[in-house]
Motif scaffolding. Structure first.
Motif, mmCIF file in Angstrom:
data_model
loop_
_atom_site.group_PDB
_atom_site.id
_atom_site.type_symbol
_atom_site.label_atom_id
_atom_site.label_comp_id
_atom_site.label_asym_id
_atom_site.label_seq_id
_atom_site.Cartn_x
_atom_site.Cartn_y
_atom_site.Cartn_z
ATOM 1 N N SER A 54 38.322 19.854 34.018
ATOM 2 C CA SER A 54 39.543 20.467 33.523
ATOM 3 C C SER A 54 39.857 19.977 32.110
ATOM 4 N N LEU A 55 39.724 18.665 31.912
ATOM 5 C CA LEU A 55 39.994 18.125 30.585
ATOM 6 C C LEU A 55 38.998 18.689 29.575
ATOM 7 N N ALA A 88 32.730 29.166 44.968
ATOM 8 C CA ALA A 88 34.002 29.292 45.663
ATOM 9 C C ALA A 88 35.105 28.509 44.965
ATOM 10 N N VAL A 89 34.813 27.320 44.494
ATOM 11 C CA VAL A 89 35.869 26.432 44.002
ATOM 12 C C VAL A 89 36.124 26.634 42.505
ATOM 13 N N VAL A 128 38.371 17.684 47.875
ATOM 14 C CA VAL A 128 39.041 18.936 47.556
ATOM 15 C C VAL A 128 38.657 19.951 48.626
ATOM 16 N N SER A 129 39.458 20.960 48.700
ATOM 17 C CA SER A 129 39.191 22.007 49.686
ATOM 18 C C SER A 129 37.829 22.636 49.414
ATOM 19 N N ARG A 130 37.149 23.046 50.448
ATOM 20 C CA ARG A 130 35.807 23.549 50.266
ATOM 21 C C ARG A 130 35.774 24.936 49.653
ATOM 22 N N THR A 131 36.843 25.661 49.803
ATOM 23 C CA THR A 131 36.766 27.050 49.389
ATOM 24 C C THR A 131 37.829 27.442 48.367
ATOM 25 N N GLN A 132 38.915 26.688 48.299
ATOM 26 C CA GLN A 132 40.028 27.159 47.485
ATOM 27 C C GLN A 132 39.699 27.072 45.999
ATOM 28 N N ARG A 133 39.997 28.116 45.263
ATOM 29 C CA ARG A 133 39.707 28.155 43.840
ATOM 30 C C ARG A 133 40.674 27.245 43.079
ATOM 31 N N VAL A 134 40.169 26.459 42.116
ATOM 32 C CA VAL A 134 41.046 25.626 41.289
ATOM 33 C C VAL A 134 41.123 26.252 39.902
ATOM 34 N N SER A 135 42.186 25.912 39.177
ATOM 35 C CA SER A 135 42.282 26.386 37.797
ATOM 36 C C SER A 135 42.049 25.201 36.873
ATOM 37 N N LEU A 136 41.320 25.470 35.792
ATOM 38 C CA LEU A 136 40.873 24.375 34.937
ATOM 39 C C LEU A 136 41.390 24.541 33.519
ATOM 40 N N GLY A 137 41.590 23.417 32.846
ATOM 41 C CA GLY A 137 41.821 23.425 31.409
ATOM 42 C C GLY A 137 43.057 24.154 30.957
ATOM 43 N N GLU A 138 44.185 23.942 31.635
ATOM 44 C CA GLU A 138 45.390 24.648 31.242
ATOM 45 C C GLU A 138 46.220 23.877 30.240
ATOM 46 N N ARG A 139 45.961 22.572 30.161
ATOM 47 C CA ARG A 139 46.820 21.740 29.324
ATOM 48 C C ARG A 139 46.209 21.542 27.950
ATOM 49 N N ARG A 168 37.417 21.511 29.642
ATOM 50 C CA ARG A 168 37.758 22.903 29.343
ATOM 51 C C ARG A 168 38.917 22.978 28.368
ATOM 52 N N GLY A 169 39.841 22.042 28.500
ATOM 53 C CA GLY A 169 41.026 22.060 27.650
ATOM 54 C C GLY A 169 40.728 21.735 26.204
ATOM 55 N N ARG A 180 37.980 15.679 43.406
ATOM 56 C CA ARG A 180 39.102 15.728 42.468
ATOM 57 C C ARG A 180 38.756 15.031 41.158
ATOM 58 N N HIS A 183 43.833 20.109 42.925
ATOM 59 C CA HIS A 183 43.727 19.769 44.351
ATOM 60 C C HIS A 183 42.799 20.744 45.044
ATOM 61 N N ARG A 216 29.198 26.389 46.865
ATOM 62 C CA ARG A 216 30.500 25.742 46.816
ATOM 63 C C ARG A 216 31.120 25.906 45.431
#
Lengths: 679, 683
Positions: A560-561, A590-591, B534-545, A563-564, A553, A679, A587
C-alpha cells in the motif's frame, strides 16, 4: 510571526511544525486564525530551534535513562553557553596541574633511590640533580609558554611538531602523548590504590576493581563537563599543596632556628653496591625527570580556559611551574639536610619520612599521607582533560574518527573521555593494578613529545627570526638536547622492563592515524561537490519492487505504501514449487486484484535472495540508470528475543542490496496497531 | 529461437512494453532495405513457464569473487544443489536406512552386556547368574517397544515418533515433554558416542589423549558435513562400517557357538583385574542392572522419528527396517550375553578391556580378526552419533512445522537436508563435548534418561489411543503397551534416582526449560499469526494515502544529492531538513541550499544541545498536522564503505536514526546507498 505562508493557503507546505485552525466569528467575514504551535520547537527568523522539550524521550525506558543520565551527568548544556563552561585560573590550575604537582610526591624519592645505590657519595648529588631538573622544567615551561602564545587554539606538542617539523613528527608527538595520557591514568590510579592497600591491606584482593571504580568515578566527573570536574577535584589539589607547604615551612623554621630534628629511619636501608658512574647519575636524573610529566597538559588545553585564554593558560602554567619547583626543591633540600634515607622495602615514602621527622606522628602527618594518596589518583584527572582535547584536535585534522571531535550533552568530549577510561581500565586489569609493572611504560611518551616540541620551536625561531630569536632558539635547542637525552636514557634503561611495548605501539598508532586521514581524504574527494554551482536533480521516476513472501497485513501494508509513493509498482513472489505458485496467484487475484502486476518465480533450489537479485538484474538490463527501490515488509517484534524467531531473509536481502548499484531499499515496518493498515 | 513457454512473447514494436519483462529486444538491420530483424534476448537465469518464471541454477550464481569462491567451496564440501522435486530420489532405501537409523541401537550391543554384568558383578557369582534372565527381560521390553513403534509408524506415517503419539493422545504438554526429552537425548547421543569412540581410540593410541577434545570436534564436524550432503549420501558413506561391525560380531558368535556345540569350549581370557563384588544381591541391585542394560534400547525411537526419510511406501519400509534392526540387535545382544556367561568371561575392574573384546579374544584368539573387530567397534561407537544427525533434524522440523521451534528448522537446505537442525545439533554437541572435556564417565549419567521418558510417554499415549478407539483386539494392545509403559517408566525412575547426583539432575532441570521455551515460541507465532492474517478472499484497497517524504541532509555532497534525487522521483510532498548546531552553520547551509536550486523546500533546525536523532523524531511528530496516520517516508543517504573497518570512521547517526524510526508508526525508511565509484553526475 511566521514566514510559513499565508494561513488560508490550501497549498501551505506541510513540513512546517505549526497547525492553523480557522474559526468563524459571529459576523460575516469575521474570521479568526489560530496558529497552534508544536511543543519542542521555537521559530526563529528563517529557522526553527529545537528546544529542550524536543529531546524528551517518548518511551518509558527512555525516560528512566534520561533521569539516570541527568543524575549522573547533570542537565544538558546548550552550545552557546560554552564560554561559561570554561575554567577560571583557580580551577584550571587544579585540573591541569594535578598531574605535575602530584609528581612532587615522588620525584625526590625516585632521584634518591637511584643515587642511594652509590651510597653517601651518590646521595650528595641529590641537590645538584634537583637543581638541574628544575632548570629543565624552566626551559620546558618557557617553551610551552611560547607554544601557547604561538598556537592559542591548543594542541601543544602535536601542533608545534606538525607545523614546524612535518606531519610524521607531529603524529609521533601525538601518539606519544596519547599513549602517555592513557598510562598516566593507569599509573596514577594504581599508585593511589597502592597507597590505600598499604594502609588497609584487606583491600588488596579487590585492588583491580577499586582501581576500575576510581576510573569510573573520574569518568563520570569529567563527563559532567570540565568546569564541574574542576570544582570537584580542586579541593584535594590545593589541600595537598597546602599541607606539604606547611610541613616544609615548619622544617625550614626548625632548620633556621637550629632545632634540627633527628631523621626517622626507614624499615630497611637501600644497600649501596654500585660505583658512582656517569650512567648512574644519568639514570637518577631520568628517574627524577618524572617530575616533568604533566607539564604539557596546559598547552594542550588552552581553549578550556576563560578568555583571554592564552593569557590565563600562561599564568596557570607559570603558577604550576613555580608550585612544583618550590615543593620539589623544598622536599629535596630538607631531605638531604635532615639525612632522610630511602626505604628498601618501598613501604615508607621519603615524603612520609620527612613529614614524620619534621612534625612527628600527629594529625598533620596523616593529613599529608591522605592528601598524597588522593592527589596520586587525581593526577589521572589531568589526562581526562588533556586526552579528549588532543583527540578532538586530531579528529578535526581527520587523523582520528570524527566522534572524538563531537561534544556531548555537557559540552565535554564524551567519546574521548570514554575511550580513555576504557583503554586505561583495560591496561589496569591486564597489569593487575601493579605500579611496578606499569611505571617502566610511563614517561617515555611525554619526553618524546617534549623533545619534538622543543625541536619544533627551534625550527620556528629559525624561520620567523623575530627579535631575540637567537636567544629563544638557543634555549629551546638546549631543552631539545636535554629532553632528547632523557628520552634516550629512559628508553634504554627501561627498554626490557616494558618500554619496548610503548615504542612498538607508537608506530602502529601513527600508521593507523595516517590511514584514517587517508580514508577521510579519499571520501572527501569523492563526495564533495564544488560550491556555488547549481545542480539539477535527475528526476527519473523510480520503479518499485515489492517482494511478497506471504499475503498478510504486513506485506499488504508495504504494498500500500509503495503504491502511494510510486506509480510503477511490481510485486514479486518466490515459491518453492508450482502448486505454491498457482495457489498464490489465485489468492492474489482475489485479495489484490489486477491493479498491481505480480511476477511469480519458482525457485526449485529453495533459494530466495539469489533469484530475486538475478531478477532485478534481468529487468534492469532494459533501463540502466533508472533507480530501483525494493520495498521490504518488516515485522516489528515486541521483544528482542522474538527477532530470532522470524526469518532473517529480509536482513540478508538488505545486506545484498546495499552493495547493488542504483538500488535503494525501503523498510516498511509493520506495527500491528497501525491505523490504515489493510485488513 | 522458438518460444517454448507458451507465455506471451513481447511485442517488439510496442514502446509500451512493460518494464519488468525478462526479455530484451534487439533490432538488427539486414542488408536489404526493410530487411530488419528482431532478436529476442532471453536471460539464461530465468525460464518462462505458463504463468510464472522458473529460476534456473544460473540465477543462483554469485556476482562477487568472494561469493563465487564460497559457492565453489560449498560445492566441494556439500555437493551440487538439489531441486525440491528430486526429493523422492534423495530418500534412503531399506539397506542404507538400516545403516543410518540402526547404527545407534546396534552399537549399543557392544556394551549392553557389559553394563549389565558390571552391575551384577557387585553381587559376585550369584549376581552374574542373573545375566541371562536380565538379557531376556530386556529383549522382551525391546519387543514391546519395537511393536509399539511399529504401531506408531502405521498410525503416524509423517514422522514425529514419541512426540506425535504423546501430543495426539495425551495432550500438548506431554507431547512437548517427550519432544524435549528426545531432543536432549539426541544431543547427548552425539556427545557420548563420539566420546566413547575417542576412548576406544585413545586406549589404542595414548599419544592422542591431549588432543582428544579437538579430535572429537573434528569427528562431529565430519559427520555434520556428511549429513549436510543429504541423508542418502550420508547413508552410503556410513553404511559400510555398520554392516562390517554386525558381520564381525556375528562371525565371532558363530565360531563361538560352533566351538561350544562341538565341545571345543574355549577357555576364557581373564581381564587385567577382575571386578570383585561385595554387595548383597538385592532387588534394587537387580533393577539397577536391568536399567544399565536397558541402554541397549536407545536408538529404537529413531526410525519412527525419521520415517519420512524412507522411500515410498515409507511406513512399510520403515517398519521392515525397524524389525531388522531389532532382530539384529537381539541376535547380537543375546549371543554376546549367552557366550559370555557360558564361557565365564569376567568384567574388567580397570575398564581397559571390554567384555566383547575378551569374548572375541577367547573365541578367535589374538589375531587379525580380533583387531578388525576392535577397530569396527570403535568406528561404530562414533557412527552411533549419525543416527542423531538423522533423527534430530527431522524431529526439529516437525516441531518447527507445528510452530514449537523457530521456523528455520523446517527449511531444507541446498541438498534437501534440514541444514539448520544439523548445524544446531553439531554446535550443541560440540559445546557439550568441550564442556565435559570429552569424558565418557562425565557424560553417561546424563544419557538414556531422555529416551526412556519418551518411551514411557509414547507407550502411555498408545494405551490411551487403544482405549479411545476400541478397535478389534484393543484389550491385548492395551495390555502390551500398558506393560511397556510400566516397565519403561520403572527404568526411567531407576535411572533418574541412581544417576541423579551424578548429573541426571541437569537433564531434569533443562527439560522444563526447553518445554517452556517451546511453549512460548508457539504462543509468539500464534499471536503474530492472529495479528497478520488477512481474509482469504476479501479485496483490499491499496495506496490511498499521500505520503510525506522527508530527506534529512547533514551536508551537501554527492551522496545527499543522490538521496534527494530518489526522493523527488517519488509521488508525495517532498521536503528536506537540516540540523545545525549554531546560527552561523544554519545561515551558511541555507545560503548554499538556495544556490543549489533544487526546488525542494528546506527546513533548518538549530539544535543547541547538539542532539540529532531526537529533534528529528520530534520534528516528524510536529509536522503530522493532526494526522498521525499519514505515511511518512524518510530518505536517508548512506555511504557504502569499502572495508569493514571503514564503517567505524563514519558517524553512526544514520544507523541510530533508523533504529528509532523502525519503531515509529506509519514510517518507512529508504536507504539510498552511495557507492564510491558511482558515475552519477549532478552538474
Amino acid at each position: 510571526v511566521s514566514d510559513a505562508g499565508p494561513p488560508d493557503d490550501p497549498q501551505r507546505p506541510s513540513h512546517v511544525p505549526e497547525r492553523y485552525e480557522r474559526t468563524s466569528g459571529r459576523r460575516i467575514g469575521d474570521d479568526r486564525v489560530k496558529i497552534v504551535r508544536r511543543r519542542g520547537f521555537r521559530r526563529a527568523p528563517g529557522v526553527i530551534v529545537a528546544t529542550e522539550e524536543s529531546l524528551e524521550p517518548t518511551s518509558a525506558g527512555g525516560r528512566v535513562a534520561s533521569v539516570v543520565r541527568e543524575i549522573l551527568f547533570g542537565k544538558r548544556i546548550p552550545t552557546e553557553r560554552e564560554s561559561e563552561e570554561r575554567l577560571t585560573k583557580v580551577t584550571g590550575l587544579a585540573i591541569f596541574a594535578s598531574d605535575n604537582i602530584s609528581s612532587s610526591a615522588y620525584a625526590t624519592e625516585e632521584t634518591m633511590r637511584a643515587l642511594a645505590l652509590a651510597g653517601a657519595a651518590g646521595l650528595a648529588f641529590t641537590m645538584p640533580l634537583t637543581a638541574a631538573i628544575i632548570v629543565i622544567l624552566a626551559i620546558v615551561v618557557t617553551s610551552y609558554l611560547q607554544v601557547i602564545k604561538a598556537y592559542p587554539h591548543g594542541g601543544g606538542s602535536y601542533v608545534v611538531a606538525s607545523r614546524n617539523l612535518g606531519v610524521i613528527p607531529g603524529l609521533l608527538a601525538a601518539a606519544a602523548l596519547l599513549v602517555d595520557y592513557v598510562l598516566t591514568v593507569s599509573v596514577s590510579v594504581a599508585g593511589g590504590v597502592l597507597a590505600i592497600t598499604t594502609a588497609i591491606p584487606e583491600v588488596d584482593p579487590v585492588k583491580v576493581w577499586v582501581g576500575v571504580a576510581f576510573i569510573v568515578l573520574l569518568t563520570i566527573g569529567n563527563l559532567r563537563g570540565i568546569r564541574e570536574a574542576g570544582v570537584v577535584f580542586a579541593g584535594p589539589t590545593y589541600f595537598y599543596v597546602a599541607s606539604v607547604a606547611v610541613v616544609l615551612a615548619i622544617g625550614f623554621y626548625r632548620l633556621l632556628s637550629g632545632d634540627i630534628p633527628a631523621p626517622v629511619a626507614p624499615p630497611k636501608l637501600v644497600e649501596a653496591n654500585e660505583a658512582l658512574s656517569a650512567f648512574l647519575i644519568l639514570r637518577a636524573f631520568s628517574s627524577g625527570s618524572v617530575g616533568l610529566s604533566g607539564t604539557e597538559a596546559v598547552a594542550n588545553g588552552v581553549p578550556a580556559f576563560r578568555e583571554p585564554s592564552a593569557r590565563n593558560a600562561s599564568i596557570v602554567l607559570i603558577a604550576m611551574g613555580t608550585l612544583f619547583g618550590t615543593l620539589f626543591f623544598g622536599i629535596s633540600f630538607l631531605a638531604t639536610r635532615f639525612n632522610i634515607q630511602v626505604d628498601a622495602t618501598e613501604t615508607k615514602s621519603v615524603i612520609g619520612l620527612l613529614t614524620q621527622t619534621i612534625v612527628g606522628d600527629g594529625a598533620l602527618f596523616y593529613a599529608v599521607q591522605a592528601t598524597t594518596a588522593i592527589i596520586l589518583v587525581l593526577a589521572a584527572n589531568t589526562s581526562f582533560s588533556g586526552f579528549p582535547r588532543l583527540a578532538s584536535i586530531l579528529a578535526t585534522d581527520r587523523f582520528m574518527p570524527r566522534q572524538f571531535a563531537q561534544r556531548g550533552d555537557r559540552l565535554a568530549y564524551s567519546f574521548g573521555i570514554l575511550v580513555l577510561a576504557l583503554v586505561s581500565a583495560v591496561l589496569l586489569v591486564i597489569y593487575q593494578g601493579s605500579v611496578n609493572a606499569l611505571i617502566p611504560l610511563y614517561t617515555i611518551g611525554v619526553f618524546i613529545a617534549f623533545t619534538l616540541s622543543q625541536a619544533g620551536l627551534v625550527r620556528h625561531w629559525l624561520r620567523e627570526r623575530t627579535s631575540g630569536w637567537q636567544f629563544s632558539a638557543g634555549i629551546n635547542a638546549v631543552g631539545a638536547v636535554v629532553t632528547g637525552v632523557v628520552t634516550l636514557v629512559v628508553a634504554v634503561t627501561k627498554f626490557l622492563l616494558g618500554a619496548w611495548l610503548v615504542l612498538a605501539v607508537m608506530p602502529l598508532l601513527i600508521y593507523v592515524m595516517w590511514r584514517v586521514r587517508r580514508h577521510y581524504q579519499r571520501i572527501e574527494d569523492e563526495l564533495l561537490i564544488p560550491r556555488a554551482t547549481a545542480v539539477h536533480l535527475a528526476k527519473r521516476a523510480p520503479r518499485m519492487v515489492v517482494p511478497i513472501a506471504r499475503l498478510d497485513r504486513s506485506s499488504l501494508n508495504a504494498l500500500s505504501l509503495a503504491r502511494g509513493i510510486c506509480a510503477d509498482v511490481l510485486a514479486v513472489h518466490i515459491s518453492y514449487g508450482e502448486e505454491g505458485a498457482a495457489s498464490f496467484r489465485e489468492r492474489w487475484a482475489a485479495v489484490v486484484g489486477p491493479e498491481v502486476p505480480l511476477v511469480l518465480i519458482v525457485s526449485p533450489y529453495r533459494a530466495l535472495v539469489a533469484p530475486l537479485l538475478s531478477y532485478l538484474d534481468a529487468i534492469d538490463n532494459g533501463d540502466r540508470g533508472r533507480p530501483i527501490i525494493v520495498a521490504l515488509a518488516e515485522f516489528v517484534p515486541n521483544h528482542w528475543w522474538e527477532a530470532a524467531l522470524h526469518n532473517q531473509t529480509a536482513l540478508r536481502l538488505k545486506l545484498a542490496l546495499f552493495t547493488r548499484r542504483n538500488t535503494s531499499v525501503i523498510d516498511v515496518p509493520f506495527h500491528p496497531e497501525d491505523e490504515d493498515v489493510p485488513h | 529461437l522458438t518460444d517454448q513457454s507458451g507465455g506471451e512473447p513481447p511485442e517488439p514494436g510496442s514502446p509500451q512494453r512493460p518494464e519488468h519483462r525478462l526479455e530484451r529486444v534487439e533490432r538488427a538491420r539486414g542488408r536489404l532495405p526493410g530487411d530488419a530483424r528482431v532478436k529476442i534476448v532471453r536471460s539464461s537465469e530465468f525460464r518462462r513457464r505458463k504463468g510464472y518464471v522458473m529460476a534456473t541454477e544460473d540465477a543462483l550464481e554469485s556476482h562477487t569473487r568472494v561469493g563465487r569462491f564460497t559457492d565453489r567451496l560449498r560445492g566441494v564440501l556439500f555437493g551440487r544443489r538439489l531441486r525440491t522435486e528430486d526429493e523422492a530420489e534423495e530418500r534412503v532405501s531399506k539397506i542404507t536406512g538400516l545403516a543410518i537409523f540402526a547404527s545407534d541401537n546396534i552399537s549399543s550391543s557392544a556394551y549392553a552386556t557389559e553394563e549389565t554384568m558390571r552391575t551384577l558383578a557387585l553381587a559376585g557369582t550369584a549376581g552374574l547368574a542373573l545375566t541371562m534372565p536380565i538379557t531376556v527381560a530386556i529383549l522382551v521390553v525391546l519387543g514391546i517397544v519395537v511393536t509399539s513403534y511399529l504401531q506408531v509408524i502405521r498410525a503416524y506415517p509423517h514422522g514425529g515418533g514419541g512426540y506425535i503419539v504423546a501430543k495426539e493422545n495425551l495432550g500438548t504438554i506431554p507431547g512437548l515433554v517427550a519432544a524435549a526429552a528426545l531432543l536432549i537425548d539426541y544431543f547427548l547421543t552425539v556427545a557420548v558416542s563420539v566420546a566413547g569412540g575417542l576412548l576406544a581410540i585413545t586406549t589404542a593410541f595414548p599419544e592422542l589423549d591431549p588432543v582428544r577434545v579437538q579430535l572429537g570436534v573434528a569427528f562431529i564436524a565430519l559427520i555434520a558435513i556428511a549429513n549436510l550432503r543429504g541423508i542418502r549420501e550420508a547413508g552410503v558413506v556410513f553404511a559400510g562400517p555398520t554392516y562390517l561391525y554386525a558381520a564381525a560380531v556375528l562371525g565371532v558368535l558363530a565360531i563361538g557357538f560352533y566351538r561350544v556345540a562341538t565341545g571345543d569350549t574355549p577357555a576364557p581370557v581373564a581381564p587385567p583385574k577382575v571386578l570383585e563384588g561385595g554387595e548383597a544381591l538385592g532387588a534394587f541391585l537387580i533393577l539397577r542392572a536391568f536399567a544399565s542394560g536397558s541402554v541397549g534400547l536407545t536408538g529404537t525411537e529413531a526410525v519412527a522419528d525419521g520415517i519420512t526419510a524412507f522411500r515410498k511406501p515409507e511406513a512399510r519400509n520403515g517398519g521392515i527396517v525397524l524389525l531388522c534392526m531389532a532382530a539384529l540387535f537381539a541376535a547380537l545382544f543375546f549371543g554376546i550375553s549367552y557366550l559370555a556367561t557360558h564361557l565365564g568371561i569376567q568384567v574388567d575392574a580397570t575398564e581397559t578391556k571390554s567384555v566383547l573384546g575378551l569374548l572375541a579374544q577367547s573365541v578367535v584368539g589374538d589375531g587379525a580378526y580380533f583387531y578388525l573387530l576392535q577397530a569396527a567397534t570403535a568406528v561404530i561407537l562414533i557412527l552411533a552419533a549419525n543416527t542423531s544427525f538423522s533423527g534430530f533434524p527431522r524431529l526439529a522440523s516437525i516441531l518447527a512445522a507445528h510452530r514449537f521451534l523457530p521456523r528455520q528448522f523446517a527449511q531444507r537446505g541446498d541438498r534437501l537436508a534440514f541444514s539448520f537442525g544439523i548445524i544446531a545439533l553439531a554446535v550443541i554437541a560440540i559445546l557439550l563435548l568441550v564442556a565435559f572435556k570429552a569424558s565418557v564417565s562425565g557424560l553417561i549419567p546424563l544419557y538414556t534418561i531422555g529416551v526412556f521418558i519418551a518411551f514411557t510417554l509414547s507407550q502411555a499415549g498408545l494405551v490411551r489411543r487403544w482405549m479411545r478407539r476400541r478397535e478389534r483386539g484393543w484389550r491385548v494392545r492395551v495390555l502390551v503397551n500398558g506393560l511397556g509403559a510400566a516397565v519403561t517408566g520403572v527404568v526411567t525412575v531407576v535411572v533418574a534416582t541412581t544417576k541423579f547426583a551424578l548429573g541426571a539432575w541437569m537433564v531434569l532441570a533443562i527439560l522444563p526449560v526447553i518445554v517452556f521455551a517451546m511453549w512460548r515460541i508457539h504462543g509468539h507465532y500464534r499471536r503474530v499469526e492472529d495479528e497478520l492474517t488477512v481474509s482469504r478472499t476479501q479485496r483490499v484497497s491499496l495506496g490511498e494515502r499521500r505520503a510525506r517524504i522527508i530527506v534529512p541532509i547533514s551536508r551537501i555532497d554527492r551522496s545527499a544529492l543522490e538521496a534527494l534525487s530518489v526522493a523527488t522521483g517519488l509521488v508525495g510532498e517532498c521536503s528536506a531538513v537540516h540540523i545545525s548546531f549554531d546560527d552561523e552553520g544554519a545561515t551558511a547551509f541555507k545560503e548554499r541550499w538556495s544556490r543549489l536550486g533544487t526546488g525542494v523546500p528546506l527546513e533548518v533546525i538549530i539544535s543547541p544541545y547538539r542532539a540529532i536523532t531526537r529533534p528529528l523524531l520530534k520534528y516528524l511528530d510536529a509536522i503530522d498536522d493532526g494526522d498521525p496516520a499519514r505515511p511518512v517516508v524518510v530518505v536517508l543517504a548512506e555511504f557504502v564503505p569499502h572495508h569493514l573497518w571503514d564503517a567505524v570512521l563514519h558517524n553512526q547517526t544514520a544507523f541510530r536514526l533508523k533504529l528509532d524510526l523502525f519503531s515509529r508508526r506509519n514510517t518507512a525508511v529508504i536507504d539510498v546507498p552511495h557507492h564510491l565509484d558511482d558515475v552519477e553526475e549532478f552538474q
